[in-house]
Design an enzyme around this catalytic site. Structure first.
Site, mmCIF file in Angstrom:
data_model
loop_
_atom_site.group_PDB
_atom_site.id
_atom_site.type_symbol
_atom_site.label_atom_id
_atom_site.label_comp_id
_atom_site.label_asym_id
_atom_site.label_seq_id
_atom_site.Cartn_x
_atom_site.Cartn_y
_atom_site.Cartn_z
ATOM 1 N N CYS A 80 54.738 17.376 -26.377
ATOM 2 C CA CYS A 80 55.830 18.151 -25.781
ATOM 3 C C CYS A 80 55.336 19.531 -25.334
ATOM 4 O O CYS A 80 54.526 19.623 -24.425
ATOM 5 C CB CYS A 80 56.982 18.227 -26.763
ATOM 6 S SG CYS A 80 58.520 18.681 -25.965
ATOM 7 N N TYR A 81 55.726 20.622 -26.001
ATOM 8 C CA TYR A 81 55.224 21.942 -25.609
ATOM 9 C C TYR A 81 53.699 21.964 -25.625
ATOM 10 O O TYR A 81 53.061 22.602 -24.792
ATOM 11 C CB TYR A 81 55.775 23.023 -26.542
ATOM 12 C CG TYR A 81 55.307 24.426 -26.174
ATOM 13 C CD1 TYR A 81 55.975 25.166 -25.209
ATOM 14 C CD2 TYR A 81 54.176 24.981 -26.778
ATOM 15 C CE1 TYR A 81 55.530 26.434 -24.852
ATOM 16 C CE2 TYR A 81 53.725 26.247 -26.435
ATOM 17 C CZ TYR A 81 54.409 26.973 -25.467
ATOM 18 O OH TYR A 81 53.966 28.217 -25.119
ATOM 19 N N GLU A 169 56.026 11.487 -33.334
ATOM 20 C CA GLU A 169 56.089 11.622 -34.791
ATOM 21 C C GLU A 169 57.460 11.307 -35.369
ATOM 22 O O GLU A 169 57.590 11.092 -36.567
ATOM 23 C CB GLU A 169 55.662 13.047 -35.211
ATOM 24 C CG GLU A 169 56.609 14.173 -34.824
ATOM 25 C CD GLU A 169 56.419 14.702 -33.399
ATOM 26 O OE1 GLU A 169 55.867 13.955 -32.565
ATOM 27 O OE2 GLU A 169 56.842 15.831 -33.107
ATOM 28 N N SER A 221 55.204 22.571 -66.792
ATOM 29 C CA SER A 221 56.579 23.031 -66.607
ATOM 30 C C SER A 221 57.566 21.934 -66.939
ATOM 31 O O SER A 221 58.752 22.166 -67.084
ATOM 32 C CB SER A 221 56.784 23.433 -65.144
ATOM 33 O OG SER A 221 56.748 22.272 -64.335
ATOM 34 N N GLY A 223 57.592 19.384 -64.805
ATOM 35 C CA GLY A 223 57.686 18.732 -63.496
ATOM 36 C C GLY A 223 56.438 17.918 -63.187
ATOM 37 O O GLY A 223 55.461 17.943 -63.948
ATOM 38 N N VAL A 224 56.493 17.201 -62.067
ATOM 39 C CA VAL A 224 55.400 16.303 -61.697
ATOM 40 C C VAL A 224 54.142 17.076 -61.301
ATOM 41 O O VAL A 224 53.026 16.679 -61.655
ATOM 42 C CB VAL A 224 55.812 15.421 -60.491
ATOM 43 C CG1 VAL A 224 54.720 14.433 -60.143
ATOM 44 C CG2 VAL A 224 57.088 14.689 -60.795
ATOM 45 N N LYS A 366 54.550 16.707 -51.074
ATOM 46 C CA LYS A 366 55.220 16.185 -52.276
ATOM 47 C C LYS A 366 55.081 14.660 -52.407
ATOM 48 O O LYS A 366 54.808 14.155 -53.491
ATOM 49 C CB LYS A 366 56.697 16.583 -52.241
ATOM 50 C CG LYS A 366 57.414 16.358 -53.546
ATOM 51 C CD LYS A 366 57.122 17.461 -54.528
ATOM 52 C CE LYS A 366 57.750 17.210 -55.869
ATOM 53 N NZ LYS A 366 57.513 18.310 -56.798
#
Ligand code: XMP
Length: 510
Positions: A80-81, A169, A221, A223-224, A366
């Protein structure tokens, strides 16, 4: 290792390009559109992709790549651009579309030898642009058109430069993946050598080389990201890694013991548990302002890590679960305000930190961290758990945080999560949690007047936490949750529901 550099001209889809390229097995990095040629050369990419962007090439101050980008001899795909900028700089002509074109278009392929190999005719593509090339630069030819856009794709086979006016995309472009794959493997001749197994091997070797005989500490923490960070470092240096899991008194009900058990038993990590809840509560006494809470909590975490490092006879390295979205250098198209988000895992690191940082996940999105976690034997339930903020329940108690408030909130939160799971909704939601307000309201229980606190239920759906919608919770479920909380949690006599989207609200209350 094959590598793609994506020059970011400010498209909302730039990260999506990076992820698609990686899904196809090629490592990709996003850099600002005006990254100097010397820096590009130093990064040694096998090809470049120029992203889309919101501007027009003939506007004053339009973002342009550094001079010399097209003389590097690298294959380039302009999207595009990105195509417009390439055509503009190489001697073509860009004009405003008579009609701005947004949405679906049907692609007519004129040449299937390169970028468009295997792309069928009349495939749907996704357009989003106000300008288009009128004349292509010397050496280029048009390889596809749509009813409204004569120049929908161009290629210069000799120089391996190509571009598309649509967005390969996005999912709405039916053969988009094929087109990206053609660019990577046919046009640029790269190899698909990016996968999680090879990533682990490479990182383990890197960590070994960086740490030598030194010691590393890593804060877990719950978390993963921090768990995966620890598992990789553990693979590299074994018990010279000490994990530290701090009970800051701001965790959910049962979370500390459950996690400790998991870390030690399942992963054989060398974990030191530290009960610092009194200390955290002390620091938070009298603190009302949300940012001040975050700073105090972050500061105390670092203090504890430093103290523990000393006890261990000195650790030189601190490992962090920083991931790629935290470190992408935002492009200046959007203004300097968006330059590098500060890591908020531990509330931002203080100046003069005594540790060297190790961040093995810095390059990963992630989804990739989740794939890596699976590869490392972490169970799915853990991987798909809802995000929980680093400062924990402190940012879910509006106003001053004290032990009584924390105990009340933990009970209410536990009931909410239990019922959400029972209703089969947990996986459908980004987060479900309760917030404790610093107001009291009058109620009546049995025959007695009550004057107690209010909790608010927050249940949201989101794909990345950047925007969110409140979830229309079925009334019978709301009724159960509310009845249980008021009946079972001493100190709460009223339950309210938060029906605010993000933006303009945020997900957390503080
Ligand atoms: P907000 O409240 O900004 O949150 O809409 C977006 C997502 O980020 C989480 N969050 C945090 N995570 N430290 C963290 O580790 C923090 O200080 C923090 N603040 C918000 C939040 O739970 C949501 O998923």
């Amino acid at each position: 290792m094959s590598k793609i550099l994506i020059l970011d001209f400010g498209s909302q889809y730039t990260q999506l390009i990076a992820r698609k390229v990686r899904e196809l097995g090629v490592y990709s990095e996003i850099v600002p559109f005006n990254t100097p040629v010397a820096r590009i050369r130093k990064k040694a990419p096998g090809a470049l992709i120029l992203s889309g962007g919101p501007r027009s090439v003939y506007e004053k101050g339009a973002p342009l790549p550094s001079p010399g980008v097209f003389e590097l001899g690298l294959p380039v795909l302009g999207v595009c651009y990105g195509l417009q900028v390439m055509a503009h700089l190489l001697g073509g002509k860009i004009v405003p579309s008579g009609k701005r074109e947004f949405g679906f278009a049907s692609l007519k392929v004129l040449d299937r030898k390169g970028l468009l190999a295997g792309v069928r005719d009349k495939r749907q593509v996704w357009m989003s642009h106000g300008d288009k090339p009128e004349r292509v630069p010397p050496g280029f030819r048009v390889t596809a058109s749509t009813p409204n856009t004569r120049v929908a794709a161009v290629e210069d086979r000799e120089r391996r430069l190509c571009g598309v006016q649509f967005h390969p995309e996005v999912i709405h472009t039916r053969d988009g993946n094929k087109i990206l794959a053609n660019f990577l493997f046919r046009v640029a001749g790269l190899e698909a050598d990016w996968n999680m197994a090879s990533f682990i091997k490479r990182k383990v070797a890197e960590v070994r080389a960086a740490v030598g005989r030194g010691r590393v500490i890593c804060g877990l923490s719950g978390g993963v990201d921090s768990l995966v960070t620890s598992l990789i470092i553990h693979k590299a240096i074994g018990d010279r890694l000490t994990c530290i899991f701090v009970d800051n008194g701001l965790l959910r009900k049962g979370q500390y013991h459950e996690l400790m058990e998991n870390f030690r038993r399942k992963f054989s990590l060398n974990v030191k548990g530290i009960d610092a809840s009194e200390e955290f509560l002390g620091k938070l006494r009298g603190v009302i302002a949300p940012e001040k809470k975050r700073k105090k909590i972050g500061g105390l975490f670092i203090e504890i890590f430093e103290r523990e490092a000393k006890k261990l006879g000195g650790a030189d390295f601190l490992a962090q679960g920083t991931i790629y979205p935290d470190v992408i250098e935002s492009n200046p198209v959007k203004g300097p305000s968006s330059v590098i988000k500060s890591h908020h895992n531990v509330g931002g690191l203080p100046k003069g930190l005594r540790f060297k940082l190790i961040e093995p996940l810095r390059e990963l999105f992630k989804d990739e961290v989740r794939a890596l976690a699976l590869e490392l034997g972490v169970d799915k339930g853990f991987i798909t758990q809802h995000p929980f903020p680093g400062p924990g329940l402190a940012v879910r108690i509006v106003g001053e945080v004290d032990r009584e408030g924390l105990d009340i909130l933990r009970e209410a939160d536990d009931i909410l999560l239990h019922e959400v799971r029972r209703a089969g909704l947990y996986r459908k939601l980004w987060q479900a949690f309760a917030v404790l307000l610093p107001v009291r309201s009058v109620g009546v229980m049995g025959d007695r007047r009550t004057y107690q606190r209010v909790v608010v239920l927050r249940l949201v759906q989101s794909t990345d936490g950047m925007t969110a919608n409140w979830f229309p919770v079925p009334a019978p479920l709301l009724a159960r949750i509310s009845t249980r909380i008021v009946n079972e949690v001493r100190g709460i006599n009223r339950v309210a529901l938060d029906v605010t989207t993000k933006p303009p609200g945020t997900i957390e209350w503080e």
